[in-house]
Design a protein around this motif. Structure first.
Motif, PDB file in Angstrom:
ATOM      1  N   VAL A  36       0.855  -1.187   0.000  1.00  0.00           N
ATOM      2  CA  VAL A  36       0.000   0.000   0.000  1.00  0.00           C
ATOM      3  C   VAL A  36       0.893   1.239   0.000  1.00  0.00           C
ATOM      4  O   VAL A  36       1.788   1.375   0.835  1.00  0.00           O
ATOM      5  N   HIS A  37       0.640   2.111  -0.937  1.00  0.00           N
ATOM      6  CA  HIS A  37       1.341   3.388  -1.044  1.00  0.00           C
ATOM      7  C   HIS A  37       0.354   4.504  -0.718  1.00  0.00           C
ATOM      8  O   HIS A  37      -0.854   4.329  -0.853  1.00  0.00           O
ATOM      9  N   ILE A  38       0.878   5.642  -0.327  1.00  0.00           N
ATOM     10  CA  ILE A  38       0.034   6.819  -0.125  1.00  0.00           C
ATOM     11  C   ILE A  38       0.203   7.699  -1.360  1.00  0.00           C
ATOM     12  O   ILE A  38       1.331   8.060  -1.722  1.00  0.00           O
ATOM     13  N   LEU A  39      -0.901   7.995  -2.020  1.00  0.00           N
ATOM     14  CA  LEU A  39      -0.835   8.787  -3.250  1.00  0.00           C
ATOM     15  C   LEU A  39      -0.229  10.158  -2.966  1.00  0.00           C
ATOM     16  O   LEU A  39      -0.600  10.821  -2.004  1.00  0.00           O
ATOM     17  N   ILE A  50      -3.058   0.479  -3.499  1.00  0.00           N
ATOM     18  CA  ILE A  50      -2.242  -0.732  -3.474  1.00  0.00           C
ATOM     19  C   ILE A  50      -1.613  -1.004  -4.834  1.00  0.00           C
ATOM     20  O   ILE A  50      -2.184  -0.679  -5.869  1.00  0.00           O
ATOM     21  N   VAL A  51      -0.424  -1.577  -4.795  1.00  0.00           N
ATOM     22  CA  VAL A  51       0.227  -2.144  -5.970  1.00  0.00           C
ATOM     23  C   VAL A  51       0.348  -3.636  -5.674  1.00  0.00           C
ATOM     24  O   VAL A  51       0.998  -4.027  -4.693  1.00  0.00           O
ATOM     25  N   LEU A  52      -0.318  -4.458  -6.488  1.00  0.00           N
ATOM     26  CA  LEU A  52      -0.322  -5.897  -6.261  1.00  0.00           C
ATOM     27  C   LEU A  52       0.993  -6.523  -6.718  1.00  0.00           C
ATOM     28  O   LEU A  52       1.541  -6.139  -7.741  1.00  0.00           O
ATOM     29  N   ASN A  53       1.471  -7.474  -5.919  1.00  0.00           N
ATOM     30  CA  ASN A  53       2.671  -8.225  -6.273  1.00  0.00           C
ATOM     31  C   ASN A  53       2.644  -9.521  -5.474  1.00  0.00           C
ATOM     32  O   ASN A  53       2.651  -9.482  -4.238  1.00  0.00           O
ATOM     33  N   PRO A  54       2.635 -10.680  -6.153  1.00  0.00           N
ATOM     34  CA  PRO A  54       2.538 -11.953  -5.434  1.00  0.00           C
ATOM     35  C   PRO A  54       3.726 -12.230  -4.507  1.00  0.00           C
ATOM     36  O   PRO A  54       3.628 -13.070  -3.618  1.00  0.00           O
ATOM     37  N   ASN A  55       4.826 -11.500  -4.674  1.00  0.00           N
ATOM     38  CA  ASN A  55       5.999 -11.694  -3.824  1.00  0.00           C
ATOM     39  C   ASN A  55       6.009 -10.777  -2.603  1.00  0.00           C
ATOM     40  O   ASN A  55       6.876 -10.906  -1.742  1.00  0.00           O
ATOM     41  N   ASP A  56       5.077  -9.848  -2.541  1.00  0.00           N
ATOM     42  CA  ASP A  56       4.997  -8.917  -1.415  1.00  0.00           C
ATOM     43  C   ASP A  56       4.224  -9.548  -0.255  1.00  0.00           C
ATOM     44  O   ASP A  56       3.497 -10.526  -0.443  1.00  0.00           O
ATOM     45  N   PRO A  57       4.335  -8.957   0.947  1.00  0.00           N
ATOM     46  CA  PRO A  57       3.580  -9.458   2.099  1.00  0.00           C
ATOM     47  C   PRO A  57       2.077  -9.281   1.895  1.00  0.00           C
ATOM     48  O   PRO A  57       1.638  -8.553   1.001  1.00  0.00           O
ATOM     49  N   THR A  89      -7.997  -9.979  -8.919  1.00  0.00           N
ATOM     50  CA  THR A  89      -6.844 -10.496  -8.205  1.00  0.00           C
ATOM     51  C   THR A  89      -7.246 -11.701  -7.367  1.00  0.00           C
ATOM     52  O   THR A  89      -8.429 -11.966  -7.182  1.00  0.00           O
ATOM     53  N   GLN A  90      -6.245 -12.402  -6.877  1.00  0.00           N
ATOM     54  CA  GLN A  90      -6.474 -13.520  -5.971  1.00  0.00           C
ATOM     55  C   GLN A  90      -6.516 -12.996  -4.540  1.00  0.00           C
ATOM     56  O   GLN A  90      -5.624 -12.265  -4.113  1.00  0.00           O
ATOM     57  N   VAL A  91      -7.568 -13.370  -3.820  1.00  0.00           N
ATOM     58  CA  VAL A  91      -7.790 -12.916  -2.450  1.00  0.00           C
ATOM     59  C   VAL A  91      -7.767 -14.125  -1.525  1.00  0.00           C
ATOM     60  O   VAL A  91      -8.392 -15.146  -1.821  1.00  0.00           O
ATOM     61  N   GLN A  92      -7.030 -14.003  -0.437  1.00  0.00           N
ATOM     62  CA  GLN A  92      -6.977 -15.073   0.561  1.00  0.00           C
ATOM     63  C   GLN A  92      -7.965 -14.771   1.675  1.00  0.00           C
ATOM     64  O   GLN A  92      -7.902 -13.707   2.299  1.00  0.00           O
ATOM     65  N   LEU A  93      -8.854 -15.726   1.914  1.00  0.00           N
ATOM     66  CA  LEU A  93      -9.812 -15.583   3.007  1.00  0.00           C
ATOM     67  C   LEU A  93      -9.180 -16.063   4.305  1.00  0.00           C
ATOM     68  O   LEU A  93      -8.177 -16.786   4.292  1.00  0.00           O
ATOM     69  N   TRP A 102     -12.516  -8.529  -7.444  1.00  0.00           N
ATOM     70  CA  TRP A 102     -12.055  -7.238  -7.943  1.00  0.00           C
ATOM     71  C   TRP A 102     -11.414  -6.470  -6.798  1.00  0.00           C
ATOM     72  O   TRP A 102     -11.764  -6.653  -5.632  1.00  0.00           O
ATOM     73  N   THR A 103     -10.502  -5.563  -7.134  1.00  0.00           N
ATOM     74  CA  THR A 103      -9.977  -4.584  -6.192  1.00  0.00           C
ATOM     75  C   THR A 103      -9.552  -3.360  -6.979  1.00  0.00           C
ATOM     76  O   THR A 103      -9.383  -3.430  -8.204  1.00  0.00           O
TER      77      THR A 103
END
Length: 110
Positions: A36-39, A50-57, A89-93, A102-103
């Motif tokens: 998550v970045h602050i604009l 947010i910027v999605l990246n599967p390698n990020d936390p 995107t893929q969301v983990q419940l 969607w996001t």
């Protein structure tokens, strides 16, 4: 698709929660991989994006589900504005299950 992952002002008990609250639906704790970045530019300066990246936390948030999203996408897209883009995107419940939703992500400056 009738699911939206939120991580910022649309979350329950936050400043824009009333927007999804007026649509009505179900909430679940959930998370996505990203940062998550602050604009720092434009009309939404100071808000999270947010910027999605599967390698990020994992970024904690909520999954909002309702059959009424289809008729509200235009309103939500307009509310999010020019600095955000709606993507799947893929969301983990919390249960460990992974689903597609969607996001709204940070749109790159043009």
């Amino acid at each position: 698709m009738n699911r939206l992952f939120v991580y910022g002002t649309l979350c329950p008990n936050r400043e824009n929660a009333h927007i999804l609250g007026e649509i009505g639906g179900d909430w679940q704790s959930a998370a996505v991989h990203g940062t998550v970045h602050i604009l720092d530019w434009g009309p939404d300066q100071g808000l999270p994006a947010i910027v999605l990246n599967p390698n990020d936390p994992l970024v904690e948030g909520y999954l909002f589900s309702t059959e009424k999203l289809e008729q509200n996408w235009q309103m939500l897209d307009e509310f999010e504005g020019m600095q955000y883009q709606r993507v799947q995107t893929q969301v983990q419940l919390a249960t460990g299950e992974t689903i597609t939703a969607w996001t709204y992500v940070m749109k790159e400056q043009e």
